[in-house]
Design a protein around this motif. Structure first.
Motif, PDB file in Angstrom:
ATOM      1  N   THR A  99       1.035  -1.203  -0.063  1.00 21.29           N
ATOM      2  CA  THR A  99      -0.061  -0.018   0.068  1.00 21.29           C
ATOM      3  C   THR A  99       0.941   1.186   0.135  1.00 21.29           C
ATOM      4  O   THR A  99       1.952   1.308   0.457  1.00 21.29           O
ATOM      5  N   GLY A 100       0.340   2.442  -0.513  1.00 20.62           N
ATOM      6  CA  GLY A 100       1.091   3.505  -0.520  1.00 20.62           C
ATOM      7  C   GLY A 100       0.487   4.492  -1.478  1.00 20.62           C
ATOM      8  O   GLY A 100       0.616   5.692  -1.600  1.00 20.62           O
ATOM      9  N   SER A 101      -0.191   3.735  -2.571  1.00 24.50           N
ATOM     10  CA  SER A 101      -0.845   4.772  -3.556  1.00 24.50           C
ATOM     11  C   SER A 101      -1.783   5.154  -3.253  1.00 24.50           C
ATOM     12  O   SER A 101      -2.723   4.650  -2.514  1.00 24.50           O
ATOM     13  N   VAL A 102      -2.135   6.555  -3.324  1.00 19.96           N
ATOM     14  CA  VAL A 102      -3.303   7.355  -3.105  1.00 19.96           C
ATOM     15  C   VAL A 102      -4.266   7.432  -4.188  1.00 19.96           C
ATOM     16  O   VAL A 102      -3.792   7.856  -5.228  1.00 19.96           O
ATOM     17  N   LEU A 171       2.622   7.754  -1.496  1.00 17.90           N
ATOM     18  CA  LEU A 171       3.437   7.733  -0.145  1.00 17.90           C
ATOM     19  C   LEU A 171       4.246   6.560  -0.319  1.00 17.90           C
ATOM     20  O   LEU A 171       4.240   5.827  -1.071  1.00 17.90           O
ATOM     21  N   PRO A 172       5.078   6.790   0.688  1.00 16.63           N
ATOM     22  CA  PRO A 172       6.188   5.496   0.681  1.00 16.63           C
ATOM     23  C   PRO A 172       5.378   4.175   0.676  1.00 16.63           C
ATOM     24  O   PRO A 172       4.584   4.082   1.423  1.00 16.63           O
ATOM     25  N   ARG A 173       5.900   3.242  -0.123  1.00 12.30           N
ATOM     26  CA  ARG A 173       5.464   2.053  -0.087  1.00 12.30           C
ATOM     27  C   ARG A 173       5.564   1.034   0.805  1.00 12.30           C
ATOM     28  O   ARG A 173       6.703   1.033   1.424  1.00 12.30           O
ATOM     29  N   ARG A 174       4.487   0.549   1.305  1.00 12.28           N
ATOM     30  CA  ARG A 174       4.755  -0.433   2.697  1.00 12.28           C
ATOM     31  C   ARG A 174       4.289  -1.793   2.369  1.00 12.28           C
ATOM     32  O   ARG A 174       3.073  -1.726   1.492  1.00 12.28           O
TER      33      ARG A 174
END
Length: 207
Positions: A99-102, A171-174
């Motif tokens: 997750t991380g894509s807005v 955002l920073p991908r996690r």
């Protein structure tokens, strides 16, 4: 959630809501024990803080991926539903996702959970169990289902551009490993966050 909206709208302006005391069962993937997801949602909410007057932030305690709306407990027989869902979830492997894509919707700002195909077996298991117990595949009509984590709901009509500029598209991908489904009762209006988790089922759990 694409293309980008030009305006945000009030999610609840013309939306029916639960009555005080009314209960609805949901299958969620609760994320409060996923520190990477919680930290990312906190970062998003911090960047959106200047617009807090026009937003309703998801409490980090209840950060989640909605998997399916089951319906009223009186129609869903929770004990039987749990037994049936456990049976369908038992052969499913944990999902490795990122997750991380807005993404932006006129009513909400979310983090996408990808690849969506990795979580589809969770929804399929919940639907199969619901079908067996209630005769229907839940009551939500989202098609196609897009797994996501809502970080904020819009509560006003306003230009979307400043929010998009503040938070951006990435955002920073996690990375997350997800292996549970949570049966949750939502009591009363959506914004009250009066949730009562009933049970958690883990992949591979045969009971």
């Amino acid at each position: 959630m694409s293309p980008l909206p030009t305006r945000m709208i009030d999610r609840w302006q013309n939306r029916g809501d639960q009555l005080p005391g009314e209960e609805v069962l949901y299958w969620h993937i609760l994320l409060r024990d996923q520190p990477e997801a919680v930290a990312l949602a906190r970062l998003a909410q911090e960047r959106l803080a200047p617009f807090a007057a026009d937003l309703h932030f998801t409490p980090l305690e209840w950060l989640h991926i909605t998997t399916m709306v089951v319906g009223h407990p009186s129609n869903a027989a929770p004990t039987k539903l749990l037994q049936e869902t456990r049976k369908h979830l038992a052969p499913i492997a944990p999902a490795h996702v990122g997750t991380g894509s807005v993404a932006y919707h006129p009513e909400a700002i979310v983090l996408l959970v990808e690849p969506s195909e990795a979580l589809r077996p969770f929804r399929t298991a919940a639907q199969a169990a619901s079908r067996a117990i209630t005769g229907r595949d839940g009551i939500d009509s989202e098609a196609p289902w897009i797994p996501h984590i809502t970080v904020a709901y819009s509560t006003a009509s306003r230009p979307a551009g400043p929010l998009i500029a503040a938070l951006g598209r990435q955002l920073p991908r996690r990375s997350l490993t997800l292996d549970t489904l949570d049966l949750v009762t939502q009591i009363g209006p959506e914004r009250s966050w009066a949730w009562r988790p009933l049970a958690t089922i883990t992949c591979g759990d045969t009971g």
